[in-house]
Design a protein around this motif. Sequence first.
Motif, PDB file in Angstrom:
ATOM      1  N   VAL A 149       7.370  34.827   5.865  1.00 23.19           N
ATOM      2  CA  VAL A 149       7.816  35.967   5.173  1.00 23.19           C
ATOM      3  C   VAL A 149       8.752  37.113   6.334  1.00 23.19           C
ATOM      4  O   VAL A 149       9.852  37.502   5.933  1.00 23.19           O
ATOM      5  N   VAL A 150       8.230  36.987   7.597  1.00 25.71           N
ATOM      6  CA  VAL A 150       8.906  37.736   8.537  1.00 25.71           C
ATOM      7  C   VAL A 150      10.307  37.310   8.814  1.00 25.71           C
ATOM      8  O   VAL A 150      11.290  38.022   8.729  1.00 25.71           O
ATOM      9  N   GLU A 404       6.720  25.486   4.094  1.00 25.40           N
ATOM     10  CA  GLU A 404       6.826  27.008   3.861  1.00 25.40           C
ATOM     11  C   GLU A 404       8.399  27.424   3.342  1.00 25.40           C
ATOM     12  O   GLU A 404       8.502  28.620   3.311  1.00 25.40           O
ATOM     13  N   VAL A 405       9.125  26.480   2.948  1.00 26.13           N
ATOM     14  CA  VAL A 405      10.695  26.844   2.717  1.00 26.13           C
ATOM     15  C   VAL A 405      10.698  27.768   1.327  1.00 26.13           C
ATOM     16  O   VAL A 405      11.494  28.629   1.358  1.00 26.13           O
ATOM     17  N   THR A 411      11.475  35.233  -0.019  1.00 19.65           N
ATOM     18  CA  THR A 411      11.746  36.277   0.737  1.00 19.65           C
ATOM     19  C   THR A 411      13.188  36.647   1.103  1.00 19.65           C
ATOM     20  O   THR A 411      13.667  37.983   0.766  1.00 19.65           O
ATOM     21  N   THR A 412      14.166  35.777   1.613  1.00 23.13           N
ATOM     22  CA  THR A 412      15.390  35.939   2.023  1.00 23.13           C
ATOM     23  C   THR A 412      16.101  36.456   0.680  1.00 23.13           C
ATOM     24  O   THR A 412      16.808  37.339   0.591  1.00 23.13           O
ATOM     25  N   LEU A 413      15.988  35.811  -0.298  1.00 22.71           N
ATOM     26  CA  LEU A 413      16.842  36.260  -1.616  1.00 22.71           C
ATOM     27  C   LEU A 413      16.121  37.383  -2.412  1.00 22.71           C
ATOM     28  O   LEU A 413      17.301  38.237  -2.637  1.00 22.71           O
ATOM     29  N   GLY A 423      11.749  42.274  -1.413  1.00 26.39           N
ATOM     30  CA  GLY A 423      11.690  41.028  -1.053  1.00 26.39           C
ATOM     31  C   GLY A 423      10.389  40.605  -0.098  1.00 26.39           C
ATOM     32  O   GLY A 423       9.906  39.345  -0.415  1.00 26.39           O
ATOM     33  N   VAL A 424       9.830  41.469   0.539  1.00 26.44           N
ATOM     34  CA  VAL A 424       8.617  41.347   1.282  1.00 26.44           C
ATOM     35  C   VAL A 424       7.383  40.953   0.495  1.00 26.44           C
ATOM     36  O   VAL A 424       6.597  40.174   0.783  1.00 26.44           O
ATOM     37  N   VAL A 425       7.379  42.000  -0.553  1.00 32.50           N
ATOM     38  CA  VAL A 425       6.352  41.842  -1.511  1.00 32.50           C
ATOM     39  C   VAL A 425       6.256  40.544  -2.414  1.00 32.50           C
ATOM     40  O   VAL A 425       5.133  39.951  -2.424  1.00 32.50           O
TER      41      VAL A 425
END
Length: 796
Positions: A149-150, A404-405, A411-413, A423-425
């Motif tokens: 996620v980070v 974890e791809v 997250t990136t998208l 995105g983080v949520v």
Amino acid sequence: MSSACVPAHPESLGLARATTPHAVTGADRQRHSPTPPRRRPLAGADLSASVAVFLIALPLSLGIALATGAPLQAGLVAAAVGGLVAGRLGGCPLQVSGPAAGLTVVTADLIHRYGWQATCGITVLAGLAQLGLGCLRVARTALAVSPAVVHGMLAGIGVTIAVAQLHIVLGGTPQSSVLANVLALPAQLANLHPAAVVISALTLTLLLGWPRIPGRAGRLLSAVPAALVAVAGATAAASLTGLALPRVDLPSWSSHALAGLPEGPVLGIAASVLTTTLVCSVQSLLGAVAVDKLVAGGTGPQSRIGRSDLDRELLGQGAANIVSGALGGLPVAGVAVRSSANVKSGALSRNSTMLHGVFVVVAALLMVPVLDLIPLASLAALVMAVGIQMVSLHHIRTVTRHREVLVYAVTTLGVVLLGVLEGVVLGVAVAVALALHRLARTRITHDEKGGVHHVHVRGQLTFLAVPRLSKVLHLVPQGAHAVVELAGSFMDHAAYESLRDWRRAHTARGGSAELTGCRAGVSSPEYGHGPEHGQGPGDGHRPGQRAGHGPGQRAGLGPWRRPGRSTGGGHELARGISAFQRDTAPLVREELARLAREGQQPSQLFLTCADSRLVTSMITSSGPGDLFVVRNVGNLVPLPGEENGDDSVAAAIEYAVDVLKVRSITVCGHSGCGAMQALLGSGTGGTATPLGRWLRHGLPSLARLADEGGEGVRLAGRAAADTMERLCLANVIQQLEHLRAHDSVARALAAGALELHGMYFHVGEAQAYLLRRGGAEGEEEVFDGVPGTEELPSPA
């Protein structure tokens, strides 16, 4: 000269290290427990480090302010406050705070929605929220966020930054969103601004080429930061050629805008404060952890700096954001690029960070005419390069290896298309869903071979799988021999009860059962064949334990055989190979295929004992292709020469040094060495047998021990336990002397292309010790030990 020994750290040898970017363990929490701050006087190292950090911070702070759409002075305010306030109050003495690329998208969105002064007010509120979190002592909670996620968040921010700054690089103006910027690119490419493109290209060329200048000149010039060289070179070129370009315009400080109260929907402002707090806090705390690990890998005075107090770091970041926002500055967070430069420049205390803040203040007040010469295209190119670096191939490979791809991609998208908080949520939700899916995904099959019924369980054995487990177990006929193979890593109480009840019923009807747990080469003890073997489903399993990791078992070291139990060696070997082919081979096949294509390129020769308890890959955290390993009885290095030499060891040394071009050789001894025990017992080693003739190469070690008498070698903090341990330690030092007598080693040492290291591994304590040579006559040789390290998580 006496010698001594202290616990060692593989990084000191240049050994490969394992990367485990996932859960935070109890050891991690203990490592990051609060450490009382130590006040140090300003040192020359701090002064030089502060100058290096300042030269990096100045152009980046202006560039990040430009990328957000904030007044350019806001970047300087944030850099100064980050150095002075966060540097003084924070819990990580060597972390450098300031405007960070990871906050660019968040800040740009706030400015677009609420205006600049309201954004400053939101920054103040975020600082207050950080103070509250610091008082609640929840800082370590941030370390539990999935690295996928980070890294996905940083990658999304990097893509957003790069696409937006590309428009300025081409001589245009960025749009308000990533999609708008992408759609506007064709028109922008059709209307290039040649001067902006030339200056941007020059900036990128200097930025990328400066660290790659070869030879001695390159090593000397690398002391000047590439970012400074790139911006200064582009500025000079633009000024000398008289190019008409938009340039930095720093207005008078008397007109500088301060914070104002944000106006708008309460929920929207609350979400903005939450987003700013989240990104600032996570980036700062992960940066502090990374700085700790970077410092721990060093040597000298820097390695004695205490661990960070993460709660205090959160308080310091909160105070800095309050001050920065109130003074009209950008949000503040720990910055990996500046922190890494601070550590690598040899900083010893927080004085370096604070002094860099003083330099920023001086530059903001006295260097305005010089700063006004900088082309905006140059700053945009610099920030675009930082954005691209935030999409790290290393991170992508890591999340791919850990499956974890999907979390990373979502997250990136999400950050690119929706925003940072959204995105983080999304990333966290996908990470939780993926974990639940893996927990619930269990395959249970049954087959019969040669009258033996095999039940295969693939995945985690939880209550969700109990109905299917029970159904398949009842396919085993009464009185038959059954083998239940667990290939998961966890079994809960419901599954434990189900297996136990079935076993009782099956054995009561004349059947027999065997349980094997296979995961990454781990096998559990066999099932008992009757009630006398206990009431559980297997000796090694208890509810809630990792399957195959119960009493009498080892993780990742192959099948464990309990003392006194006789098992067929061939059966164990076949079972281990089968586990490798099924569980490990799919994970390493791609890497081994690469090594097969490229050939071996190890960085060091590792010469150690043939003792079966000495697992080189485990104690050095190394993988395929990392080490060129030579093992023999007693880790001996025979002296060269026709009479005393040994062609096998000598050939390995020559091949490693002259052909493989290894950069270091390590001689590793260990506790309880049978060869050393034989030397002590026989005195001369004897020559009647091949073993006796081989052990004659250890006689010089025996003589060294006799010369040292009762003093001799000691371990860190204690003397050697007995004569046996003293001989094991003396043998390491003696074999290093033998190494120097080999022609290939002597040539490489003289050319400065090779290093020699001594290492001692205490098997019972699972503790490694690394030899540190005495630098002066009469000074002790010490076997030092240092904790493990990891690299900084991101260049953002």
